[in-house]
Enzyme design. Structure first.
Site, mmCIF file in Angstrom:
data_model
loop_
_atom_site.group_PDB
_atom_site.id
_atom_site.type_symbol
_atom_site.label_atom_id
_atom_site.label_comp_id
_atom_site.label_asym_id
_atom_site.label_seq_id
_atom_site.Cartn_x
_atom_site.Cartn_y
_atom_site.Cartn_z
ATOM 1 N N GLY A 1 38.085 41.831 38.234
ATOM 2 C CA GLY A 1 39.400 42.078 38.813
ATOM 3 C C GLY A 1 40.488 41.710 37.827
ATOM 4 N N CYS B 1 38.630 32.826 36.349
ATOM 5 C CA CYS B 1 39.813 33.674 36.184
ATOM 6 C C CYS B 1 40.000 33.960 34.701
ATOM 7 C CB CYS B 1 41.036 32.943 36.735
ATOM 8 S SG CYS B 1 42.575 33.840 36.519
ATOM 9 N N LEU B 2 40.289 35.221 34.371
ATOM 10 C CA LEU B 2 40.486 35.594 32.965
ATOM 11 C C LEU B 2 41.697 34.891 32.365
ATOM 12 C CD1 LEU B 2 39.749 39.440 33.182
ATOM 13 C CD2 LEU B 2 38.241 37.648 32.297
ATOM 14 N N HIS C 1 47.210 36.339 42.643
ATOM 15 C CA HIS C 1 47.961 36.518 41.390
ATOM 16 C C HIS C 1 49.300 37.204 41.653
ATOM 17 C CE1 HIS C 1 45.444 34.971 38.250
ATOM 18 N NE2 HIS C 1 44.406 35.735 38.553
ATOM 19 N N GLN D 1 48.806 39.414 34.961
ATOM 20 C CA GLN D 1 47.891 38.876 33.948
ATOM 21 C C GLN D 1 48.016 39.576 32.603
ATOM 22 O OE1 GLN D 1 44.204 38.914 36.633
ATOM 23 N NE2 GLN D 1 43.895 37.130 35.353
ATOM 24 N N HIS E 1 41.526 36.850 45.316
ATOM 25 C CA HIS E 1 41.894 36.275 44.021
ATOM 26 C C HIS E 1 43.040 37.071 43.372
ATOM 27 C CE1 HIS E 1 40.735 34.118 40.166
ATOM 28 N NE2 HIS E 1 41.492 35.108 39.718
ATOM 29 N N GLU E 2 42.921 38.405 43.390
ATOM 30 C CA GLU E 2 43.960 39.237 42.757
ATOM 31 C C GLU E 2 45.239 39.253 43.588
ATOM 32 O OE1 GLU E 2 43.302 39.723 39.785
ATOM 33 O OE2 GLU E 2 41.150 39.367 40.014
HETATM 34 NI NI NI Z 1 42.453 35.527 37.976
#
Ligand code: NI
Length: 170
Positions: free
Chosen positions: A45, A92-93, A138, A50, A134-135
């Site tokens: 995701g 998380c990236l 963000h 991000q 999660h997204e």
């Molecule tokens: Ni994330």
């Protein structure tokens, strides 16, 4: 085109993103770039903030690019239903190198627009429900570590601060 993924500490990740009012070439290009960037990472995701863009756009692919029809693009998503609970490891990236168990609903229904501006409703369970939450977080300036206990969150924040000092968090 790959876009750099911004990390925890970056302002764009800390505030709510703005709704998309028009789907122009810029949004289409952004989404294409997000897809490429997510697959390269690889991740399941990615949210527009991000890659430094404060717009309410998110993508998920729980197959991480393995299956063609798994890519879901949402603009201006809203959670319309949540059900149950799941407790699984999450990462998380934008917070590379850290994972923690986070409680999430086991089922989530999201409604929003697809990249053609058409209203879509998608039900996700398991990993997809987790990715949706999660997204969505963000887009609201929230990180997975915000769901942890103070002690666990503080430990991760202190480790990140150490990496920042050593110049290893860019
Ligand atoms: Ni994330």
């Amino acid at each position: 085109m790959l876009r750099p993924i911004v990390k925890y500490g970056s302002k764009v990740l800390e505030k709510p993103s703005k709704p998309v009012t028009n789907i122009t070439d810029a949004e289409i290009k952004l989404i294409q770039d997000m897809v490429e960037t997510m697959y390269k990472a690889p991740g399941v995701g990615l949210a527009a903030p991000q890659v430094g863009i404060g717009k309410r756009i998110m993508i998920t692919d729980t197959s991480a690019g393995e299956k063609k029809d798994h890519l879901i693009t949402f603009l201006n998503p809203e959670i319309v239903l949540t059900e149950g609970e799941q407790y699984e490891e999450e990462g998380c990236l934008s917070i590379p190198g850290f994972t923690a168990e986070v409680i999430r609903p086991s089922k989530v229904v999201l409604r929003g627009l697809d990249l053609n501006g058409k209203e879509i409703t998608v039900e996700g369970s398991g990993l997809l429900a987790r990715a949706f939450c999660h997204e969505m977080d963000h887009l609201n300036g929230v990180f997975f570590i915000d769901h942890l206990s103070f002690i666990k969150r503080d430990l991760i924040k202190r480790k990140i601060r150490r990496l920042v000092k050593k110049g290893e968090w860019e």
